[in-house]
Design a protein around this motif. Sequence first.
Motif, PDB file in Angstrom:
ATOM      1  N   GLU A 110      50.180 122.621  76.875  1.00 28.52           N
ATOM      2  CA  GLU A 110      50.682 123.178  75.615  1.00 28.52           C
ATOM      3  C   GLU A 110      51.131 122.069  74.670  1.00 28.52           C
ATOM      4  O   GLU A 110      50.874 122.117  73.465  1.00 28.52           O
ATOM      5  CB  GLU A 110      51.850 124.125  75.903  1.00 28.52           C
ATOM      6  N   ARG A 114      49.632 121.223  70.945  1.00 27.89           N
ATOM      7  CA  ARG A 114      50.429 121.075  69.721  1.00 27.89           C
ATOM      8  C   ARG A 114      50.110 119.755  69.028  1.00 27.89           C
ATOM      9  O   ARG A 114      49.984 119.696  67.795  1.00 27.89           O
ATOM     10  CB  ARG A 114      51.924 121.143  70.063  1.00 27.89           C
ATOM     11  N   ARG A 117      46.817 120.158  67.289  1.00 27.05           N
ATOM     12  CA  ARG A 117      46.901 120.948  66.053  1.00 27.05           C
ATOM     13  C   ARG A 117      47.437 120.109  64.903  1.00 27.05           C
ATOM     14  O   ARG A 117      46.949 120.187  63.770  1.00 27.05           O
ATOM     15  CB  ARG A 117      47.806 122.171  66.273  1.00 27.05           C
ATOM     16  N   ALA A 193      54.230 127.588  68.826  1.00 22.80           N
ATOM     17  CA  ALA A 193      52.924 127.532  69.487  1.00 22.80           C
ATOM     18  C   ALA A 193      51.774 127.651  68.502  1.00 22.80           C
ATOM     19  O   ALA A 193      50.612 127.657  68.918  1.00 22.80           O
ATOM     20  CB  ALA A 193      52.828 128.636  70.536  1.00 22.80           C
ATOM     21  N   GLY A 194      52.071 127.779  67.200  1.00 24.23           N
ATOM     22  CA  GLY A 194      51.007 127.806  66.203  1.00 24.23           C
ATOM     23  C   GLY A 194      50.719 129.161  65.597  1.00 24.23           C
ATOM     24  O   GLY A 194      49.659 129.341  64.981  1.00 24.23           O
ATOM     25  N   ASP A 239      46.989 129.233  73.145  1.00 30.53           N
ATOM     26  CA  ASP A 239      48.259 128.539  72.951  1.00 30.53           C
ATOM     27  C   ASP A 239      49.441 129.503  72.936  1.00 30.53           C
ATOM     28  O   ASP A 239      50.532 129.169  73.420  1.00 30.53           O
ATOM     29  CB  ASP A 239      48.247 127.755  71.631  1.00 30.53           C
TER      30      ASP A 239
END
Length: 288
Positions: A110, A114, A117, A193-194, A239
């Motif tokens: 995870e 991140r 991203r 987490a987006g 995610d």
Amino acid sequence: MSEQDEQRAASGLRRELPDEVPPSKSPADAAGSADAPGTERAQGERAGLTGRQRLVKGLWPPRLTRAQLIVALLLFGLGFGLAVQVASNSEGDGALRGARQEDLVRILDELDDRSQRLEDEKQGLEKQRDELENSSDQAEEARRQTLEKERQLGILAGTVAAQGPGITVTIEDTKGTVEANMLLDAIQELRAAGAEAIQVNGVRVVAGTYLADSDESVSVDGNKINAPYRFQVIGKPQDLEPALNIPGGVVQTLEKEQATVTVERSSKIVVDALRAAKRPDYARSSSQ
């Protein structure tokens, strides 16, 4: 000479010699002799002590100066602070220490996602900059990017509907133990987490959203909602779901409160609850 004659001669000699006069003692010697019993007693006591007993007798009771006392207090404070810091770090790492290997791998993945991203976002901004600089019609390119940015900001502000892949989170609360702060933790974890768009029981979640306990239910931005709480979230499902299931995370916390959490992935999530555009009372663009 006979033995009797020798005795008479020695007796006559002693009568002729003067009596011995004892030597005179000085005042210091007299004082010393007066204290002789006590001195001999102290020396006897010292002679009877072992090395360890003499060391203990020399160290206790302690004879501290003011400077030594201040230094001791400073060292005590420093040691206490270090102990508290170590204890707090140990408590913070307790959840990870008790986690299984697959959970640790999932947390690491995870974090990697991140980072990826953020790197993708950086590359996207750099690409927009290059397109704007290299376009033959810079005014048209700037207009196109402005419209695209407006749509993106509209999704974040909740003024336009959105759709895309994501997850649906359903929280069943039959015991009435779920509180507003628990739902807020879920929203924050999803954002981290987006998550790009969130809707809870028909209420759009935006940057200024607040949650509060209301009687035996929860209110979102003043709108009262009841269990089951249903989150519709747009983002990368790979995610979003692991972020809720990390050790000590949202799902485990809610399950401790006897709530049931269900997470479903979907290729199409619709977030259609809208928020009216609100003009800020005080904030103004710095370009004006």
